[in-house]
Every structure is written in structure tokens, then in C-alpha cells.
Design a protein around this motif. Structure first.
Motif, mmCIF file in Angstrom:
data_model
loop_
_atom_site.group_PDB
_atom_site.id
_atom_site.type_symbol
_atom_site.label_atom_id
_atom_site.label_comp_id
_atom_site.label_asym_id
_atom_site.label_seq_id
_atom_site.Cartn_x
_atom_site.Cartn_y
_atom_site.Cartn_z
ATOM 1 N N ASP A 1 0.831 -1.208 0.000
ATOM 2 C CA ASP A 1 0.000 0.000 0.000
ATOM 3 C C ASP A 1 0.863 1.254 0.000
ATOM 4 O O ASP A 1 0.546 2.242 -0.675
ATOM 5 C CB ASP A 1 -0.922 0.008 1.217
ATOM 6 N N PHE A 2 1.945 1.211 0.748
ATOM 7 C CA PHE A 2 2.832 2.380 0.836
ATOM 8 C C PHE A 2 3.491 2.648 -0.513
ATOM 9 O O PHE A 2 3.535 3.786 -0.988
ATOM 10 C CB PHE A 2 3.894 2.142 1.914
ATOM 11 N N GLN A 3 3.989 1.591 -1.144
ATOM 12 C CA GLN A 3 4.673 1.757 -2.428
ATOM 13 C C GLN A 3 3.722 2.223 -3.517
ATOM 14 O O GLN A 3 4.114 2.967 -4.419
ATOM 15 C CB GLN A 3 5.353 0.450 -2.829
ATOM 16 N N GLU A 4 2.476 1.807 -3.435
ATOM 17 C CA GLU A 4 1.496 2.270 -4.416
ATOM 18 C C GLU A 4 1.081 3.716 -4.161
ATOM 19 O O GLU A 4 0.602 4.392 -5.070
ATOM 20 C CB GLU A 4 0.266 1.359 -4.394
ATOM 21 N N SER A 5 1.261 4.182 -2.924
ATOM 22 C CA SER A 5 0.885 5.548 -2.570
ATOM 23 C C SER A 5 2.032 6.535 -2.780
ATOM 24 O O SER A 5 1.797 7.716 -3.027
ATOM 25 C CB SER A 5 0.438 5.610 -1.101
ATOM 26 N N PHE A 6 3.254 6.045 -2.679
ATOM 27 C CA PHE A 6 4.438 6.888 -2.834
ATOM 28 C C PHE A 6 5.346 6.286 -3.888
ATOM 29 O O PHE A 6 5.017 5.294 -4.530
ATOM 30 C CB PHE A 6 5.189 7.011 -1.497
ATOM 31 N N ASN A 7 6.514 6.865 -4.040
ATOM 32 C CA ASN A 7 7.511 6.305 -4.942
ATOM 33 C C ASN A 7 8.082 5.032 -4.337
ATOM 34 O O ASN A 7 8.215 4.904 -3.112
ATOM 35 C CB ASN A 7 8.654 7.308 -5.179
ATOM 36 N N ASP A 8 8.457 4.105 -5.192
ATOM 37 C CA ASP A 8 9.013 2.844 -4.715
ATOM 38 C C ASP A 8 10.291 3.035 -3.911
ATOM 39 O O ASP A 8 10.685 2.172 -3.129
ATOM 40 C CB ASP A 8 9.291 1.906 -5.904
ATOM 41 N N THR A 9 10.965 4.158 -4.118
ATOM 42 C CA THR A 9 12.228 4.401 -3.421
ATOM 43 C C THR A 9 12.013 4.873 -1.989
ATOM 44 O O THR A 9 12.916 4.806 -1.165
ATOM 45 C CB THR A 9 13.058 5.458 -4.173
ATOM 46 N N ASP A 10 10.793 5.364 -1.654
ATOM 47 C CA ASP A 10 10.517 5.817 -0.294
ATOM 48 C C ASP A 10 10.449 4.620 0.661
ATOM 49 O O ASP A 10 10.105 3.501 0.270
ATOM 50 C CB ASP A 10 9.197 6.583 -0.244
ATOM 51 N N THR A 11 10.778 4.873 1.918
ATOM 52 C CA THR A 11 10.795 3.821 2.931
ATOM 53 C C THR A 11 9.540 3.886 3.792
ATOM 54 O O THR A 11 9.224 4.939 4.335
ATOM 55 C CB THR A 11 12.031 3.958 3.835
ATOM 56 N N PRO A 12 8.804 2.783 3.922
ATOM 57 C CA PRO A 12 7.605 2.792 4.779
ATOM 58 C C PRO A 12 7.952 3.154 6.211
ATOM 59 O O PRO A 12 9.008 2.785 6.727
ATOM 60 C CB PRO A 12 7.099 1.348 4.675
ATOM 61 N N SER A 13 7.051 3.861 6.856
ATOM 62 C CA SER A 13 7.261 4.290 8.238
ATOM 63 C C SER A 13 7.198 3.108 9.188
ATOM 64 O O SER A 13 6.283 2.285 9.135
ATOM 65 C CB SER A 13 6.197 5.320 8.636
ATOM 66 N N LYS A 14 8.175 3.023 10.092
ATOM 67 C CA LYS A 14 8.182 1.957 11.089
ATOM 68 C C LYS A 14 6.962 2.040 12.004
ATOM 69 O O LYS A 14 6.505 1.040 12.542
ATOM 70 C CB LYS A 14 9.466 2.028 11.917
ATOM 71 N N GLU A 15 6.452 3.263 12.185
ATOM 72 C CA GLU A 15 5.324 3.469 13.088
ATOM 73 C C GLU A 15 4.045 2.789 12.604
ATOM 74 O O GLU A 15 3.122 2.585 13.396
ATOM 75 C CB GLU A 15 5.064 4.965 13.275
ATOM 76 N N SER A 16 3.969 2.472 11.328
ATOM 77 C CA SER A 16 2.722 1.932 10.780
ATOM 78 C C SER A 16 2.747 0.421 10.588
ATOM 79 O O SER A 16 1.747 -0.167 10.166
ATOM 80 C CB SER A 16 2.395 2.617 9.448
ATOM 81 N N PHE A 17 3.873 -0.204 10.883
ATOM 82 C CA PHE A 17 3.899 -1.663 10.847
ATOM 83 C C PHE A 17 3.147 -2.210 12.058
ATOM 84 O O PHE A 17 3.100 -1.578 13.117
ATOM 85 C CB PHE A 17 5.338 -2.178 10.856
ATOM 86 N N PRO A 18 2.542 -3.386 11.931
ATOM 87 C CA PRO A 18 1.866 -3.975 13.093
ATOM 88 C C PRO A 18 2.856 -4.247 14.215
ATOM 89 O O PRO A 18 4.051 -4.432 13.972
ATOM 90 C CB PRO A 18 1.262 -5.268 12.538
ATOM 91 N N ILE A 19 2.348 -4.268 15.424
ATOM 92 C CA ILE A 19 3.172 -4.497 16.614
ATOM 93 C C ILE A 19 2.808 -5.853 17.209
ATOM 94 O O ILE A 19 1.626 -6.157 17.403
ATOM 95 C CB ILE A 19 2.943 -3.383 17.651
#
Length: 752
Positions: free
Chosen positions: A472-490
Motif C-alpha cells: 500500500d505504501f509503495q502504491e501511494s508513494f515512490n518505490d524508493t521511499d521507505t515505509p514508516s516503522k510506526e505503521s507496521f503492526p506491533i
């Protein structure tokens, strides 16, 4: 009914003869394609139409019912616009149905001119043909044994018939021989081919090579039962045999049930060049030694089996895999005699997930959607149905959540014309048998021990959640951007496996919002999983495309993680997360041990929420015709909130929140979990009276409501946090005490 049109080869079609049956076919085609959807509620799908070439084509397909004899030619006509005929057994041509088959372009196999007509049509490209190499309906779907194609039907046991391959090879060989005669000015040979195969001259020969296009036809679900039409037929024709009655009982529901789906997949075409290229060399090497007819027969005997095997493997291996097949195969390859229902559903979920993730399989729609119900304590209807079938057939017995399997009954021989009625599990398992890799996947999971399967399920679910966020993150931003650690499940484990908690964040936040609370609870000895609600941690535009179903799916994954980590689980959520937890607890009907709701988003204070549904409806209708919204549905987010990650949201999302609230309100009486509701007295967003109504509607034995002296909705980070943590701790110690715990994770203590 999805239709994809293809460009018609004008060179081929312009010389088509004006046959009477072609005219009738066209008229019937118009009636069927225009009005079939009104006659039958069945969904007829097709894929792979890009694999249908403009070449003269012989289609080969599996044969399970009489239905495909009539429908498949029309599907091909819909896609290509070209005439197609079908070979069918003489026994099909009886009464009105037989007359209709003739009108549809069906030809009896016993017709003495059938071969010359087919070969001639393929040489010229006047018409394409459909043949079923199985030779008859394979009602038991037994087509594979000991690593090779092997049909099991009343008249024979052996590989599929080679007649279709023989006709295709003859058409290609004779076309080449005819063109050789034209080149050599061999008038005698030219006359022979022209008279025998109705060729008016070289100009009529299609310059494209003959191909075989395999077609897989899959039906689901196979469910038998009384239908008014079989009753009517039995009354009208009292002398009908048991076989005809069985076929009506099975096949009428496949055509007239609202659940019925008939899938067709056109595989890549098989070119014949590799099978006939030897002919040219043999003709040159043996010139004057053998007649051309003898050489052709030699090629046919040499190659027809290999060609048939290649084509039919493509048919069977492109079967649309469904839950019926996965479950039935699991029962067949399981090496034990009994299995806990949770272990079974975990194994099926794991096998299904791996099959879904592979590009090598065709997947039925039942493998998608709400399949997480399998591992989240909620009925999954397709599995429930096939389990009930196994119980009714006395192959399975379910007692105290233990499923007992009778392998002898599953392997029991039934009459060929009754197996679809009395041993459906065997039929489903037979259908998947040629898809060897899928069978291996199922076998590898179903025979693991319960602990291993549970651990694999947890690992797989967490990986799914992470992959979904990255995608979802890569489809929303550029593939080179890094997904936020805060949004991964815990996921925070504890040594204790007694109680686990699914803790869900609020609207426009992420799992990081509830991390401090998760770590506090973990320090008390509880295993915690915090899912990400889809659309969060990406962009408002991504969130706009998500729905209540997506969010509920995320909750169910969390339940699957905790359920396979601990003996009991508690649902806990903040704001929107609280509403989703309430809804889930209501749907689980007693399987949830506890429920904690923090400032549930139940009754909004703002009057703007009354505009949500009208705005959403108007935009939906307007978008349907003009592909844009009528009203601005963007909503600015109040920046006074402590934890919003978006500056705006959309009315469409608020519609899904209201939908969640509505569904929750309807099911509150079903909640049986020990409940704690924590509510800010002066919540600026939601009325405190909403918490009172929730408390009153929930009928569980333990049902606590506590008001906190706070004027904030985002209470997780307010001055009342310490008091809230103390009340949560008290609730868990009273209802779910845990002693002597050593934590697996390094967590920091939160001062209370």
C-alpha cells in the motif's frame, strides 16, 4: 458476464459458406447471448481470451456436464465473432434438448462425414470446432493416477482419446500436402484434396497454421437438491431412467442456482509444428518408398499421444481451485484419523494463502474475500457447507471440536452415475489431483502437528500484514521511499500463553498510537498484537479507497495471531478501534473472552455527521455517470488532535465509520465478553451518552463503565492516562490474572 472482444480475421471469414445451420446458429446466438442472463442466475466467467488466436482452431475441453456442449460455443462466438461447432455424443441428441444442440452447432460423433468436415473446416478456416477428448462426461472427475493422465469412466480406463489431436494433425498435414501439390502443379493430388475436403481452390486455404486451444471449465459450487424443474420433467416424462434424473439433480442447480459460477479458462494454444515438422524430412528421405498417406499415418501414430497429453494437461492443470477442492484434498491426504477443527482451519488457511500467492495456479473467488473467518472464530460459509456435506455423506464426524475422518468412506467406490450425489468429497479431490503442486502444498500443511501449524499461522499472518502495508505504501508513494516503522503492526509476546490482546488504534492514526499502552499491557504478562487498519500510514487518497470490510479483515488477522498464540483473547480498541472491537466481539458470539473500549466513536457530537450519507450517496450516483464527484467530499482534520497523521480525510471514509456504528448497534445484544468501557466525561468529538447506551445494550456478566475526568478524545496521551492505565490493569487482574511471568520482549515500565 464479462466480455472481451477480439478482432476477427476478415480473410478467413469472408469465404465462409452460407450454410443453413450457420444462419440458425447466428439467430440462436443472438437469443442466448442477449437473454441467457435473464433465464439463468448463474454467473458465467471466462479468462484467457487473449490466447484465442485468429488461426484455424480446434478447442479441447474437459467434459463434466451437458451444459458445456451448449454454452462453450457461444462463449467463443462472443469473444471472436466466428462460427464454431461442437462434437457431442449421440446419446445427447434426444427430444427438444437434442434439437437445440443441433441448432447450437453441435454435431453427433457418429456422423459419418464428421472427420472430413472438421478437417476441411480447419484447412480453410471456415469454422472452428470444439471437441471433448474425454469421450464422455467424467462425472467422478477422475483424470489422473500415478503421475499420468488416466480417465476412469464406465466404458474405459485409460488416457484421453486421441481423436481431436488426430484431426488437428491431419488438417495441418493435409494442408501442407495440398499446398505442396499446388506448388508442384500436381493436379491429381489437388483434385483429391479439393473434392474430399470441400476446398474450392488454393485461395481458400488459410495461411495460418492449425492450433489446438485447451479450455478448462470449472463449476462451483456442486450442490444437489430439489428443484422445480427436475420435478416437472419427472412428471412429464415418467419413464426417465435413474441416470437422467441424477444428471438433472446435479446439473440444474449448476445452471439455475444464484450461487452457481461457471468459469472458463482458455490456455495458451498448442502449435502443431513440432509434431508435423518431421513429415517434410521424411518425405524427402523416403521419396518413392512410401506413399504420402502411409507417411501421414506414421506421423499420426507417432505424435497423437504426445499432443493429446500436452493439450489435456493444460486443461486439467488450469482448473480453478476452490475451497471445496482444498478441503476435500486435505481430507484425502491427511495421515491421521482425527484433527482439531482449529488445526484444520489453520492448515487450510495456510495452504490457501500459499496457493493464492502463487502465479502458477488459477484461483476461484472463494479463496478471496472473507477467508480470514477461517482463523478468526467466525463461520466461513464455503467451508461450513463442504464440512456439512462430508458429515451428511458419513465421511466426517464432528464432536467437541474434533473432526473424525473415515478414509474408507472417502475412497468408497460409487456407481459412476451416482458419485456426484453421494461422494462429492471424492469428486472435489479428484478434480484437484492433476494440479500436483497444489496437492503437495495442502499435504505439507495438513500433516503438521498442531503446535507447528499454529506457529506457522502466526508467522504467516504477521508477514501478510507487513507485506500489505509495504504494498500500500509503495502504491501511494515512490518505490524508493521507505515505509514508516510506526505503521507496521506491533507484536509483543509473553511467556504466558493464557491471555492475548488485539489492540486496535483509532481513525487517522497507526499502531504506534497505541504502542505505550501495548507495552504496558505486555509488562503485565499479556501477549499483544496491534494491527494496522488499512489506509492508515499511507495517504488520505489511499484511505479513501478502503472500506469497513478492509478494516474488519485487519481485526480478524489480529485475532488469528493472538488465537494461535494464546488460549484466550481480549479485544481492545480506541475510538474507531473500539467500534471495530465491539462489532467483532458481537459477531464472534461468546468466543471473545474480554472487551475493552476506550472512548468509543459511537455518537458524534457534530451535526455534520448527518450530511455524510446524503453527500456520499449523491457523489456515488454522480460518479457512476460522470466519473467524478458532484460535491466536495474532502474533510479537513482538526489539528488540535494529538495524533492525526493526515490533514484531511473524505466523506466516503466517514460513511464506512457510520456503517460500522450501525452494524455494531444492531448486534450489541450478542456480546458476551467481559466488558470495560472507558469514556472521557467531556469528549469533544463523541457524546458521553453513547458510552451509557453501549453499557446498557451489552448483556455480558461483567459489564463495567467508567467515566474519566477529561476533556480530550485523545485520552491515550492526556493527563488522565495514569488513571486510565490503573483501571485497565485492575480490569485485567480481576478477570484475567497472570502470575510468574517472564517477558520475551524488552519493554519499559509505565509509571501508574
Amino acid at each position: 458476464m464479462a466480455v472481451a472482444s477480439m478482432q476477427v480475421d476478415k480473410v478467413v471469414t469472408k469465404s465462409s459458406p452460407k450454410r443453413k445451420d450457420h444462419i440458425v446458429f447466428t439467430i440462436t446466438k443472438f437469443i442466448v447471448t442477449k437473454y441467457f442472463k435473464y433465464l439463468s442466475p448463474a454467473i458465467i466467467n471466462w479468462e484467457g481470451q487473449e490466447n484465442i488466436l485468429e488461426n484455424p482452431t480446434l478447442f479441447v475441453a474437459n467434459h463434466y456436464t451437458r451444459i458445456e456442449t451448449a454454452i462453450l460455443p457461444y462463449i467463443i462466438y462472443q469473444i471472436t465473432g466466428r462460427q464454431v461447432y461442437v462434437l457431442a455424443d449421440q446419446q445427447f441428441f434426444f427430444g427438444l434438448f437434442g434439437k437445440w444442440l443441433l441448432i447450437c452447432g453441435a454435431y453427433p460423433i457418429q456422423d459419418k462425414n464428421r472427420n472430413t468436415r472438421i478437417i476441411g473446416d480447419l484447412i480453410t478456416g471456415k469454422s472452428n470446432w470444439v471437441i471433448f477428448p474425454e469421450g464422455s462426461m467424467i462425472k467422478n472427475k477422475k483424470t489422473y493416477q500415478d503421475g499420468k493422465l488416466q480417465l476412469d469412466c464406465p466404458d474405459r480406463k485409460g488416457p484421453p482419446h486421441t481423436g481431436a489431436s488426430t484431426l488437428a494433425l491431419k488438417a495441418e498435414i493435409f494442408k501442407r500436402s495440398y499446398l505442396d501439390a499446388v506448388r508442384d502443379n500436381d493436379l491429381e493430388a489437388m483434385k483429391y484434396y479439393e473434392e474430399k475436403y470441400n476446398i474450392s481452390g488454393p485461395h481458400e486455404v488459410n495461411d495460418k497454421p492449425v492450433v489446438i486451444t485447451p479450455v478448462n471449465i470449472s463449476y462451483s459450487p456442486l450442490r444437489t437438491g430439489e428443484h422445480f424443474f427436475p420435478r416437472f420433467i419427472r412428471k412429464k416424462f415418467p419413464d426417465l431412467g435413474q441416470r437422467a434424473i441424477e444428471e438433472m439433480e446435479v446439473e440444474i442447480p449448476l445452471l439455475f442456482s444464484k450461487k452457481a459460477v461457471i468459469d472458463h479458462y482458455f490456455t495458451e494454444a498448442v502449435y502443431l509444428d513440432n509434431y508435423v515438422s518431421y513429415l517434410t524430412k521424411l518425405k524427402a528421405d523416403t521419396k518413392g518408398t512410401f506413399s504420402e498417406e502411409s507417411l501421414s499415418d506414421l506421423i499420426l501414430d507417432w505424435q497423437k499421444h504426445g499432443l493429446t497429453d500436452e493439450a489435456m494437461k493444460k486443461v486439467y492443470e488450469n482448473n480453478y481451485i476452490n475451497i471445496d477442492q482444498i478441503f476435500s484434498t486435505a481430507m484425502r491426504v491427511f495421515k491421521g484419523k482425527s484433527i482439531h477443527i482449529n488445526t484444520l482451519t489453520n492448515a487450510i488457511y495456510l495452504a490457501t494463502s500459499e496457493i493464492k500467492s502463487s502465479p502458477n495456479f488459477r484461483k476461484h473467488h472463494t479463496l478471496y474475500g472473507n477467508i480470514t473467518h477461517l482463523i478468526a472464530d467466525q463461520d466461513y460459509q464455503p467451508l461450513k457447507e463442504i464440512l456439512q456435506i462430508g458429515i451428511e455423506e458419513k465421511t466426517l464426524k464432528l464432536e467437541n471440536n474434533i473432526l473424525y475422518i473415515d478414509p474408507k468412506n472417502l475412497a468408497k467406490e460409487h456407481n459412476f452415475h451416482s458419485i456426484r450425489m453421494y461422494n462429492k468429497l471424492a469428486v472435489f479431490a479428484n478434480e484437484l489431483e492433476p494440479v500436483v503442486d497444489a496437492v503437495r502444498i495442502i499435504e505439507s500443511y495438513i500433516n503438521q502437528d498442531a503446535t507447528t501449524i499454529a506457529q506457522l499461522t502466526v508467522k504467516n499472518l504477521i508477514a501478510e500484514c507487513s507485506r500489505e502495508y509495504v504494498k500500500d505504501f509503495q502504491e501511494s508513494f515512490n518505490d524508493t521511499d521507505t515505509p514508516s516503522k510506526e505503521s507496521f503492526p506491533i507484536y509483543l509476546e509473553s511467556e504466558s500463553n493464557e491471555i492475548g490482546i488485539v489492540l486496535t488504534h483509532g481513525y487517522l492514526a497507526s499502531p504506534e498510537q497505541v504502542r505505550p499502552l501495548a507495552e504496558f499491557l505486555n509488562s503485565l504478562g499479556y501477549t499483544i498484537f496491534c494491527p494496522r487498519l488499512r489506509g492508515h500510514g499511507t495517504t488520505p487518497e489511499d484511505l479513501k479507497e478502503r472500506s469497513l470490510d478492509d478494516w474488519y479483515h485487519n481485526i480478524e488477522r489480529g485475532i488469528g495471531v493472538i488465537k494461535n498464540s494464546c488460549k484466550q483473547y481480549v479485544l481492545m480498541g480506541y475510538s474507531l478501534g473500539a467500534i471495530l472491537s465491539l462489532l467483532s466481539a458481537a459477531k464472534k458470539q461468546g468466543k471473545v473472552a474480554g472487551l475493552v473500549c476506550i472512548n468509543p466513536a459511537y455518537i458524534p457530537k457534530s451535526l455534520d455527521h448527518y450530511l455524510v450519507e446524503p453527500t456520499n450517496y449523491l457523489n456515488k450516483m454522480y460518479n457512476k455517470f460522470y466519473q467524478k464527484d458532484l460535491l466536495n467530499d474532502q474533510v479537513v482534520v482538526d489539528e488540535s488532535h494529538d495524533y492525526p497523521i493526515y490533514k484531511h480525510t473524505y466523506v466516503k471514509n466517514l460513511h464506512h465509520i457510520k456503517k460500522a456504528i450501525k452494524q455494531t448497534k444492531q448486534k450489541l445484544g450478542d456480546i458476551q465478553a467481559n466488558t470495560l468501557i472507558l469514556q472521557s466525561v467531556n469528549d469533544p468529538l463523541f457524546k458521553s451518552s453513547g458510552a451509557k447506551k453501549l453499557h446498557k445494550a451489552i448483556q455480558s456478566n461483567v459489564n463495567q463503565l467508567s467515566f474519566l475526568d477529561s476533556s480530550e478524545h485523545d485520552i491515550l496521551y492526556s493527563d488522565s492516562k495514569a488513571i486510565m492505565y490503573a483501571q485497565i490493569k485492575s480490569y485485567f487482574e480481576e478477570n484475567f490474572p497472570i502470575l510468574n511471568i517472564q517477558l520475551k520482549n524488552n519493554t519499559h515500565d509505565i509509571e501508574v
